[in-house]
Design a protein around this motif. Structure first.
Motif, mmCIF file in Angstrom:
data_model
loop_
_atom_site.group_PDB
_atom_site.id
_atom_site.type_symbol
_atom_site.label_atom_id
_atom_site.label_comp_id
_atom_site.label_asym_id
_atom_site.label_seq_id
_atom_site.Cartn_x
_atom_site.Cartn_y
_atom_site.Cartn_z
ATOM 1 N N ASP A 280 -4.925 -7.537 -9.607
ATOM 2 C CA ASP A 280 -5.183 -6.098 -9.520
ATOM 3 C C ASP A 280 -4.005 -5.251 -10.008
ATOM 4 O O ASP A 280 -4.188 -4.108 -10.439
ATOM 5 N N LEU A 281 -2.820 -5.787 -9.912
ATOM 6 C CA LEU A 281 -1.612 -4.962 -9.964
ATOM 7 C C LEU A 281 -1.384 -4.282 -11.309
ATOM 8 O O LEU A 281 -0.951 -3.129 -11.363
ATOM 9 N N GLN A 282 -1.667 -4.976 -12.396
ATOM 10 C CA GLN A 282 -1.421 -4.387 -13.707
ATOM 11 C C GLN A 282 -2.308 -3.165 -13.945
ATOM 12 O O GLN A 282 -1.843 -2.128 -14.436
ATOM 13 N N GLU B 94 4.639 -1.370 -12.194
ATOM 14 C CA GLU B 94 4.068 -2.697 -11.870
ATOM 15 C C GLU B 94 5.060 -3.516 -11.055
ATOM 16 O O GLU B 94 4.670 -4.252 -10.120
ATOM 17 N N GLN B 95 6.333 -3.397 -11.366
ATOM 18 C CA GLN B 95 7.363 -4.121 -10.618
ATOM 19 C C GLN B 95 7.376 -3.707 -9.150
ATOM 20 O O GLN B 95 7.539 -4.538 -8.249
ATOM 21 N N ILE B 96 7.196 -2.412 -8.887
ATOM 22 C CA ILE B 96 7.145 -1.946 -7.498
ATOM 23 C C ILE B 96 5.934 -2.526 -6.780
ATOM 24 O O ILE B 96 6.024 -2.986 -5.637
ATOM 25 N N TYR B 97 4.777 -2.495 -7.440
ATOM 26 C CA TYR B 97 3.590 -3.101 -6.832
ATOM 27 C C TYR B 97 3.821 -4.583 -6.511
ATOM 28 O O TYR B 97 3.434 -5.069 -5.446
ATOM 29 N N ARG B 98 4.482 -5.279 -7.434
ATOM 30 C CA ARG B 98 4.719 -6.722 -7.208
ATOM 31 C C ARG B 98 5.724 -6.919 -6.068
ATOM 32 O O ARG B 98 5.597 -7.875 -5.283
ATOM 33 N N ALA B 99 6.696 -6.033 -5.959
ATOM 34 C CA ALA B 99 7.656 -6.136 -4.854
ATOM 35 C C ALA B 99 6.964 -5.866 -3.514
ATOM 36 O O ALA B 99 7.342 -6.456 -2.493
ATOM 37 N N LEU C 111 1.101 -5.901 0.467
ATOM 38 C CA LEU C 111 -0.211 -5.665 -0.129
ATOM 39 C C LEU C 111 -1.071 -6.920 -0.100
ATOM 40 O O LEU C 111 -2.299 -6.841 0.014
ATOM 41 N N SER C 112 -0.447 -8.076 -0.203
ATOM 42 C CA SER C 112 -1.202 -9.332 -0.184
ATOM 43 C C SER C 112 -1.918 -9.529 1.143
ATOM 44 O O SER C 112 -2.954 -10.211 1.198
ATOM 45 N N LYS C 113 -1.382 -8.950 2.203
ATOM 46 C CA LYS C 113 -2.009 -9.065 3.522
ATOM 47 C C LYS C 113 -3.029 -7.948 3.760
ATOM 48 O O LYS C 113 -3.726 -7.943 4.786
ATOM 49 N N TYR D 106 -2.177 6.327 -4.669
ATOM 50 C CA TYR D 106 -3.578 6.700 -4.916
ATOM 51 C C TYR D 106 -4.483 5.522 -5.269
ATOM 52 O O TYR D 106 -5.581 5.389 -4.708
ATOM 53 N N PRO D 107 -4.106 4.640 -6.199
ATOM 54 C CA PRO D 107 -4.992 3.501 -6.487
ATOM 55 C C PRO D 107 -5.204 2.590 -5.269
ATOM 56 O O PRO D 107 -6.255 1.944 -5.167
ATOM 57 N N LEU D 108 -4.247 2.550 -4.359
ATOM 58 C CA LEU D 108 -4.418 1.731 -3.156
ATOM 59 C C LEU D 108 -5.494 2.314 -2.252
ATOM 60 O O LEU D 108 -6.151 1.589 -1.506
ATOM 61 N N GLY D 109 -5.682 3.630 -2.321
ATOM 62 C CA GLY D 109 -6.736 4.262 -1.543
ATOM 63 C C GLY D 109 -8.084 4.153 -2.219
ATOM 64 O O GLY D 109 -9.080 3.790 -1.586
ATOM 65 N N THR D 110 -8.134 4.440 -3.516
ATOM 66 C CA THR D 110 -9.422 4.467 -4.217
ATOM 67 C C THR D 110 -9.919 3.072 -4.577
ATOM 68 O O THR D 110 -11.124 2.813 -4.563
ATOM 69 N N ARG D 111 -9.009 2.154 -4.911
ATOM 70 C CA ARG D 111 -9.414 0.806 -5.342
ATOM 71 C C ARG D 111 -9.405 -0.197 -4.193
ATOM 72 O O ARG D 111 -10.340 -0.964 -4.020
#
Length: 370
Positions: A335-337, A363-368, A326-328, A263-268
């Motif tokens: 943003d990740l935290q 957060e670890q999943i987002y960083r991965a 996500l970096s691409k 969800y945050p990947l869509g809204t943010r």
């Protein structure tokens, strides 16, 4: 109590038409029901296909539904509905369009959006509802939920009510033949994620498990074909059915951590919903493996995954042309935290996950995925 004796309540559309050319059944049905004022909610890209519905009577078209609709966009659709005074509202498009159509039908009365957020707060609706999906992803046509983004906070808000079940649904694979490969891949993975997250859910139910199995097996078999050849009519038809099964899974069981993190990947980040879910899907699948081993193995077998699950699932998605980093996709490390805090707070989904996920693990999943 055994799993088969667990209580379950399931809602499904009152009429269901499926197959090539079935979009025209919407017009036949509307004519037989005597509807004379029809409002079609859609997007500009779908206007060339609108005549496939063969609609009768006075037709008003609102083609301004946004890909990730917020409350401002919903208000514009409601203004169009107020002017048209329809006896039938049709959602003709992807999940965003269908969700807005659902919300319009229940917000034309005396209730406001803040009054109906959450489950079972809607008292009635004003008009009939028909849903015609033009992508094979959300399965919104099958369910009783609708999501909209709060324009002020950028948080997703969910309304759940049987008043939003469709009176008529038409699944016409011909409408999906021109969907681009990238959209086909992302929406197909979204459909699979619905099935997988319901299948491995803490609230999983044997009846819903059967729908989920059919759904993720259809995606596994037919999504690569549809991405490779958009004109593959059999693959398109199969994926529409898979998305519908995923939508059925959402009703009584719902999704879990995968969608919370998406969800945050869509809204943010403004990623399309399907793409956001595709990026997250392999990570949550692997995270849950330790507590849902048997079901995860069944999913991996369907997808033909071997070796390290995270790597294999990520490669399966990447082979469909999905950018998995996500970096691409525009994300920044800074943003990740904040995204992790937002996702972790979506308890209506996180609490469904078969394995508890801490804020640090989110957060670890987002960083991965970064």
């Amino acid at each position: 109590m055994t799993a088969y004796a667990l209580p379950l309540r399931l809602y499904q559309p009152r009429r269901f038409d499926y197959g090539s050319g079935s979009a025209a059944q919407v017009g036949d049905w509307a004519r037989a029901q005597g509807f004379t004022h029809i409002l079609v909610l859609t997007q500009k890209v779908m206007l060339p296909l609108l005549d496939r519905l063969a609609l009768p009577g006075q037709i008003t078209v609102f083609d301004g539904v946004a890909p990730e609709p917020d409350t401002i966009n919903l208000d514009l659709a409601l203004t169009a509905a107020q002017a048209a005074q329809p006896d039938l509202v049709i959602g003709f498009g992807g999940g965003s369009v269908m969700d807005v159509a659902k919300l319009v039908t229940v917000l034309r009365g005396h209730q406001t959006l803040p009054q109906i957020i959450g489950p079972n707060k809607v008292t009635h609706r004003q008009n009939a509802l028909a849903l015609v999906p033009t992508t094979a992803g959300t399965g919104s046509e099958a369910g009783i939920r609708a999501l909209v983004t709060d324009a002020a906070t950028l948080n997703k808000m969910a309304v759940e009510t049987p008043h939003m079940i469709a009176d008529m649904v038409a699944l016409d694979p011909d409408l999906t033949l021109t969907v681009p490969p990238a959209v086909t891949a992302a929406t197909g993975i979204d459909a699979m994620a619905h099935c997988v997250e319901a299948f491995t859910n803490r609230r999983a139910h044997p009846l819903i498990d059967n729908y989920a199995r059919i759904g993720f097996n259809l995606v596994a078999r037919y999504l690569p074909r549809a991405v490779a050849d958009g004109a593959d009519a059999e693959a398109r038809a199969a994926l529409l059915l898979a998305a519908y099964y995923g939508g059925i899974c959402l009703g009584p069981v719902n999704t879990a951590a995968g969608h919370a993190l998406a969800y945050p990947l869509g809204t943010r980040l403004k990623l399309p919903h399907g793409l956001a879910n595709a990026v997250i899907f392999p990570h949550v699948l692997a995270f849950n493996q330790s507590v849902a081993g048997e079901k995860t193995a069944e999913i991996a077998h369907a997808l033909g995954l071997q070796g390290d699950l995270l790597q294999a699932a990520s490669q399966w998605c990447a082979d469909l042309g999905v950018e998995m980093r996500l970096s691409k996709l525009g994300a920044k490390d800074s943003d990740l935290q904040a995204w992790a805090q937002e996702a972790h707070a979506i308890r209506r989904l996180m609490d469904n996950n078969p394995r508890d996920m801490t804020l640090a693990e989110v957060e670890q999943i987002y960083r991965a995925a970064f």
